[in-house]
Design a protein around this motif. Structure first.
Motif, short mmCIF file in Angstrom:
data_model
loop_
_atom_site.label_atom_id
_atom_site.label_comp_id
_atom_site.label_asym_id
_atom_site.label_seq_id
_atom_site.Cartn_x
_atom_site.Cartn_y
_atom_site.Cartn_z
N GLN A 156 0.88 -1.08 -0.10
CA GLN A 156 -0.11 -0.23 -0.10
C GLN A 156 0.84 1.27 0.11
OE1 GLN A 156 -3.57 0.17 1.99
NE2 GLN A 156 -3.92 -2.15 1.87
N HIS A 170 -6.56 2.96 0.87
CA HIS A 170 -7.72 2.12 0.84
C HIS A 170 -9.02 2.74 1.85
CE1 HIS A 170 -6.17 -0.21 4.46
NE2 HIS A 170 -5.89 0.84 4.74
N SER A 172 -10.40 1.51 3.90
CA SER A 172 -10.43 1.03 5.50
C SER A 172 -9.95 2.39 6.33
CB SER A 172 -9.46 -0.14 5.40
OG SER A 172 -9.80 -1.31 4.59
N GLN A 175 -12.22 3.18 8.79
CA GLN A 175 -13.28 2.67 9.76
C GLN A 175 -13.15 3.26 11.14
OE1 GLN A 175 -12.35 -1.53 10.15
NE2 GLN A 175 -12.45 -2.01 8.02
N ARG A 203 -2.67 4.63 -5.05
CA ARG A 203 -1.04 3.86 -4.67
C ARG A 203 -0.12 4.12 -5.43
NH1 ARG A 203 -3.77 -2.12 -2.70
NH2 ARG A 203 -5.30 -0.98 -1.27
N GLN A 217 -12.86 2.25 -4.05
CA GLN A 217 -13.43 1.23 -3.39
C GLN A 217 -14.60 1.72 -2.72
OE1 GLN A 217 -10.23 0.45 -0.71
NE2 GLN A 217 -9.22 -0.99 -2.04
N GLU A 219 -16.02 0.70 1.12
CA GLU A 219 -15.76 -0.15 2.25
C GLU A 219 -17.36 -0.24 2.87
OE1 GLU A 219 -12.64 -0.59 3.02
OE2 GLU A 219 -12.62 -1.62 5.12
N PHE A 257 -5.60 -9.98 5.95
CA PHE A 257 -5.41 -8.79 6.22
C PHE A 257 -5.39 -8.44 7.57
CE2 PHE A 257 -7.93 -9.78 2.65
CZ PHE A 257 -7.27 -8.99 1.83
N PHE A 259 -6.45 -6.27 9.76
CA PHE A 259 -7.35 -5.58 10.36
C PHE A 259 -8.58 -6.37 10.44
CE2 PHE A 259 -8.84 -4.50 5.93
CZ PHE A 259 -7.18 -4.20 5.44
N VAL A 260 -8.55 -7.77 10.00
CA VAL A 260 -9.56 -8.67 10.16
C VAL A 260 -9.22 -10.04 10.57
CG1 VAL A 260 -11.36 -7.73 8.52
CG2 VAL A 260 -9.52 -9.09 7.59
N PRO A 291 -12.44 -8.61 -0.99
CA PRO A 291 -11.63 -9.14 0.45
C PRO A 291 -12.61 -8.64 1.64
CG PRO A 291 -10.55 -7.33 -0.50
CD PRO A 291 -11.69 -7.52 -1.25
N CYS A 292 -12.66 -9.38 2.60
CA CYS A 292 -13.52 -9.30 3.81
C CYS A 292 -13.23 -10.00 4.98
CB CYS A 292 -15.11 -9.52 3.56
SG CYS A 292 -15.35 -11.10 2.94
N GLY A 293 -13.84 -9.87 6.15
CA GLY A 293 -13.54 -10.48 7.26
C GLY A 293 -14.31 -9.97 8.54
N ALA A 314 -16.22 -6.44 8.09
CA ALA A 314 -15.93 -5.53 7.06
C ALA A 314 -15.64 -6.13 5.92
CB ALA A 314 -14.60 -4.71 7.89
N PHE A 315 -15.82 -5.31 4.87
CA PHE A 315 -15.36 -5.52 3.53
C PHE A 315 -14.87 -4.66 2.69
CE2 PHE A 315 -18.87 -3.81 1.20
CZ PHE A 315 -20.04 -3.62 2.29
N GLY A 316 -13.94 -4.85 1.77
CA GLY A 316 -13.54 -3.64 0.84
C GLY A 316 -13.74 -4.11 -0.49
N1 DAH Z 1 -8.30 -2.62 2.55
C1 DAH Z 1 -8.17 -3.61 1.82
C2 DAH Z 1 -7.32 -3.41 0.43
O1 DAH Z 1 -7.46 -2.42 -0.01
C3 DAH Z 1 -9.13 -4.44 1.53
C4 DAH Z 1 -9.91 -5.12 2.59
C5 DAH Z 1 -9.58 -6.34 2.97
C6 DAH Z 1 -11.00 -4.41 3.28
C7 DAH Z 1 -10.53 -7.02 3.88
C8 DAH Z 1 -11.81 -4.81 4.19
C9 DAH Z 1 -11.38 -6.04 4.60
O2 DAH Z 1 -12.68 -4.09 5.07
O3 DAH Z 1 -12.05 -6.69 5.58
O4 DAH Z 1 -6.37 -4.25 0.21
#
Ligand code: DAH
Length: 350
Positions: A156, A170, A172, A175, A203, A217, A219, A257, A259-260, A291-293, A314-316
């Motif tokens: 990143q 991102h 995120s 958050q 990026r 993105q 989120e 990731f 954060f998850v 991606p999520c978690g 959370a998901f992105g």
């Molecule tokens: N922020 C991550 C990225 O840009 C993507 C991401 C992954 C967001 C997992 C999320 C998550 O909220 O749970 O690579």
């Protein structure tokens, strides 16, 4: 000598009269006024004149030089004006009397996809939040369990401001602020946190057909008591089926990731073959989408939420990727190109 000077002046006038291209004028200037030009040649030969004649000729030569310089400057002006006129004439003609509905622009494909997603999430009770493009290191990384020197930062790399802030890599990054904004309502009134935040991300990447340094993105987070992976799957499946206007199957694969925990890559059944296998999905039947978690306890803590009591997902979602899939955009660079020719292929009426 006098005659020669007069000749040069007369010839210059004549020649300039017939020049029609700016580029020819530079040749003329060098030939007549340049260091090795005709006029300079005459000035140099003045040494051979009598003391009486020299000042007279000098004066005349200067006069001729000034005349020619003025003619040249006027000609440059004239040709430039003609060039501008030519450019104006070659522009498409806008008829301001054409009624609005036939002269309208269209929405950018990413805007369309973003609005569709927002509409679906709003109908499921999610708030749509806006967030700044310039954030702190804390928001983008530290609050997301990515300390300084963590290898996850390599993926990143972004653009830094002189004051240490950065362009968010991102969504995120929003958050932490969202948890802080809504935690009182969660704790005191029992209102779950349900928010999405679309945004532009940056990026430091070399660009090619699949990579851009600027992309979008969206989120999403949901935090409450007893939130589980089933909630995540349900929301994602519902949202994606709405966006693609067909029943979508989803599956989760493990993904890392910071954060998850656990973290996943969410795949959807291939939009082209519906899961049977084709070239688009490399014959697997699945497309990697989001991606999520489950939100990491440290991330909840940083947002002022007790992870013993609350959990969340959370998901992105890659909006740029989604738009590319939905509209069949093959080169990601088309999206930021500002080229109407490229973009108008992908838009549709709202
Ligand atoms: N922020 C991550 C990225 O840009 C993507 C991401 C992954 C967001 C997992 C999320 C998550 O909220 O749970 O690579």
């Amino acid at each position: 000598m006098k005659q020669k000077l007069e000749e040069i002046r007369a010839r210059a006038r004549e020649e300039l009269g017939s020049v029609s291209e700016l580029s020819e004028l530079e040749n003329f200037r060098v030939r007549v006024l340049g260091k090795k030009g005709e006029l300079t040649g005459i000035l140099k030969s003045m040494g051979g004149l009598s003391a009486e004649e020299r000042p007279k000729m000098g004066q005349l030569a200067n006069e001729v030089r000034q005349n020619i310089e003025k003619m040249l400057a006027d000609k440059i002006e004239e040709l430039k004006a003609r060039e501008v006129q030519r450019e104006i004439e070659s522009m498409p003609v806008f008829d301001i009397s054409v009624p609005m509905d036939t002269a309208q622009g269209s929405y950018h494909p990413i805007t369309l996809v973003q609005r569709q997603c927002e509409a679906v999430f709003k109908s499921m009770g999610f708030a749509v939040e806006e967030y700044s493009e310039i954030v702190t290191d804390y928001e983008c990384f530290e609050a997301l369990n990515i300390p300084k020197d963590h290898p996850a930062r390599d993926m990143q790399d972004t653009y830094y401001l002189e004051n240490g802030q950065l362009l968010k890599s991102h969504t995120s990054a929003a958050q932490n602020a969202i948890y802080k904004k809504y935690r009182d309502a969660l704790v005191n009134e029992g209102k779950p946190i349900k928010a999405i935040f679309p945004g532009r991300c940056f990026r430091n990447e070399a660009t090619d057909a699949c990579h851009e340094n600027t992309f979008f993105q969206m989120e999403g987070v949901m935090v409450d008591k007893n939130i589980s992976i089933s909630n995540l799957i349900y929301f994602m499946k519902t949202m994606l089926s709405e966006v693609f206007q067909k029943d979508i199957q989803v599956r989760l694969r493990p993904g890392f990731f910071p954060f998850v925990e656990p973290g996943f890559e969410l795949d959807i059944s291939c939009l082209i073959c519906g899961g049977e296998g084709c070239a688009s999905c490399k014959h697997s039947g699945w497309l990697e989408l989001c991606p999520c978690g489950m939100i990491h306890p440290e991330v909840l803590k940083a947002g002022g939420i007790d992870p013993e009591e609350y959990t969340g997902f959370a998901f992105g979602l890659g909006l740029t990727r989604l738009a590319m899939m939905k509209y069949g955009v093959k080169d990601i660079r088309d999206l930021n190109s500002g080229s109407l020719k490229a973009l108008s292929q992908f838009t549709e009426d709202e």
